[in-house]
Design a protein around this motif. Structure first.
Motif, short mmCIF file in Angstrom:
data_model
loop_
_atom_site.label_atom_id
_atom_site.label_comp_id
_atom_site.label_asym_id
_atom_site.label_seq_id
_atom_site.Cartn_x
_atom_site.Cartn_y
_atom_site.Cartn_z
N TRP A 149 0.86 -1.19 0.00
CA TRP A 149 0.00 0.00 0.00
C TRP A 149 0.89 1.24 0.00
O TRP A 149 1.58 1.54 0.97
CB TRP A 149 -0.91 0.01 1.22
N PHE A 183 -1.75 -0.12 -4.49
CA PHE A 183 -3.07 0.02 -3.86
C PHE A 183 -3.59 -1.33 -3.35
O PHE A 183 -4.74 -1.68 -3.54
CB PHE A 183 -4.07 0.62 -4.85
N MET A 220 -4.99 -3.60 -0.51
CA MET A 220 -5.68 -3.28 0.74
C MET A 220 -5.34 -4.27 1.86
O MET A 220 -5.73 -4.04 3.01
CB MET A 220 -7.19 -3.29 0.52
#
Length: 462
Positions: free
Chosen positions: A211, A228, A230
């Motif tokens: 991240w 990105f 999570m």
């Protein structure tokens, strides 16, 4: 006049209309021999006049407040030169933010272009005109509608039926508003989440283990696309929440059992308010306590044992968060245990069970659905906490299950991504909505599981 002050003025006018309607109904009833000749009690005539005075004015106020901002922004943007007109929604948002900062004085006019300064002056003028027109219109509608309501007070009028009908529709409107608000939140988050997945693959977001949403300004920079995934955020969220619940559930539940079943009235009257005071302490105070006291203690203690521990750790944040949510578990569990019928206690004790056996085999199973509800509320509180995590656990999105390392949570990253003037066309900003959607789904799943558990045990002890 500001909307809040205008709202108070409308309430005052409604109270005046109530008094006038009440007095008029009594004055009309006096020549007829008293209020027994009225179709309804004077209270209903006054309430009817108050509703006539308040409801139309509040509708006008609500509609004006809802649309004036958009209209004013459109007029301000339209007044800019052609070369400064924004090409996208994100540029328009940043431009309006800059104009608003100049208008409020946060940004000196000398640091902005001349068209921006002119737009800021136009913005202030339009806001002043809007407030003046809104005040005039709302007061006029309130006075006119209240006068008509007062004028139509008659002994033969069934004011009670009309008042109850209006109130029924008001209650329905409030319920519908709550439902529509929930639907609006879901669709707004879903729409922005869909835009995010148009920029970032769904599989990368769901299964990614890195991240780093700091996208570069140029394509030749390192990590220009960002990362990105999570998984580190949800891992940190679950880790801190699990530590918090390991602290809050045993302490809160055992405290509730002691206060409800074993403590005398004097001890309960002292301990229960002191315990509930924990819920009134601001979270920033807990954050300071975690960052300045608990985190250094854990780090130093781990170092004395030869264990590497970060100065900001999940254990510090989760432990202090657990202390914060103890009152949620304790108070709700105490209320649920006290709600168990006394006949169950008496029956168990009459059969020869001890107080401890009665608690374990009768009261606790009967109170389990309510206790699960309290625990669920505490879990939701832990998942949504931000300040303590920022101050005690840090912002580093590390994929780890070690409670002595620095981690972060979903809510912290949402706040970080949406802080400041953001352009809602970038994947960095839209990632906050995707995180919010995933958190919403996770919380919904948690509620469904808890509801099934509650229903299972409730059927057993109904």
């Amino acid at each position: 006049m500001q909307p809040a002050n205008l709202l108070l003025l409308t309430i005052v006018l409604s109270m005046v209309a109530y008094g006038l309607g009440y007095a008029r109904s009594r004055s009309l009833a006096m020549p007829m021999g008293g209020i027994r000749h009225l179709k309804s009690l004077p209270f209903y005539y006054g309430a009817r006049a108050a509703l006539w005075c308040g409801i139309p004015a509040l509708l006008v106020l609500g509609l004006w407040a809802a649309f004036q901002g958009k209209v004013i922004q459109t007029l301000v943007i339209g007044s800019l030169p052609q070369e400064m007109l924004p090409a996208s929604e994100g540029e328009a948002s940043l431009l309006l933010s800059k104009i608003s900062n100049v208008a409020s004085g946060s940004l000196p006019p000398g640091f902005a272009e001349a068209p921006i300064v002119e737009a800021a002056e136009r913005l202030k003028a339009l806001r002043e005109q809007s407030q003046m027109f809104m005040t005039t219109l709302v007061v006029s509608v309130s006075v006119l509608a209240g006068f008509l309501g007062w004028l139509r007070v008659r002994p033969a009028l069934n004011a009670r039926t009309q008042v109850e009908s209006i109130l029924k529709w008001l209650f329905f409107a409030c319920a519908a508003l709550a439902i529509l608000t929930t639907i609006g939140i879901i669709f707004s988050v879903a729409f922005e989440t869909f835009r995010f997945f148009q920029k970032i693959p769904f599989t990368e977001f769901i299964f990614g283990s890195q991240w780093s949403p700091q996208t570069a300004l140029r394509a030749d920079q390192v990590a220009a696309q960002g990362a990105f995934g999570m998984i580190p955020l949800f891992t940190g969220t679950l880790l801190i929440s699990a530590i918090a619940m390991l602290v809050a559930v045993p302490v809160g539940l055992l405290s509730a059992i002691y206060l409800s079943e074993y403590a005398n009235k004097k001890v309960r009257g002292v301990v229960k308010p002191l315990l509930e005071m924990l819920a009134g302490i601001p979270t920033v105070v807990y954050g300071f306590f975690a960052a300045l006291t608990v985190a250094p203690f854990i780090s130093n203690f781990a170092a004395s044992l030869g264990i590497d521990a970060s100065s900001q750790s999940a254990l510090a944040a989760g432990g202090v968060m657990g202390i914060m949510i103890i009152p949620f578990v304790s108070s709700l569990s105490d209320d649920v245990i006290n709600a168990v019928p006394q006949t169950l206690r008496d029956g168990s004790l009459a059969l020869g069970a001890t107080q401890s056996e009665t608690m374990k085999k009768v009261i606790f199973p009967a109170a389990l659905p309510g206790i699960m509800g309290g625990v669920l509320l505490a879990v939701s509180r832990a998942i949504g906490e931000t300040m303590i995590v920022v101050m005690a656990a840090g912002l580093a999105a590390n994929l780890t299950a070690n409670p002595l390392e620095t981690v972060t949570t979903v809510t912290v990253q949402i706040v970080t991504l949406l802080t400041g003037d953001q352009e809602f066309d970038s994947a960095k900003t839209l990632a906050a909505f995707a995180l919010g959607a995933m958190l919403f789904l996770a919380t919904l799943l948690l509620n469904v599981v808890a509801l099934k558990i509650v229903r299972k045990y409730r059927e057993q002890y109904d």
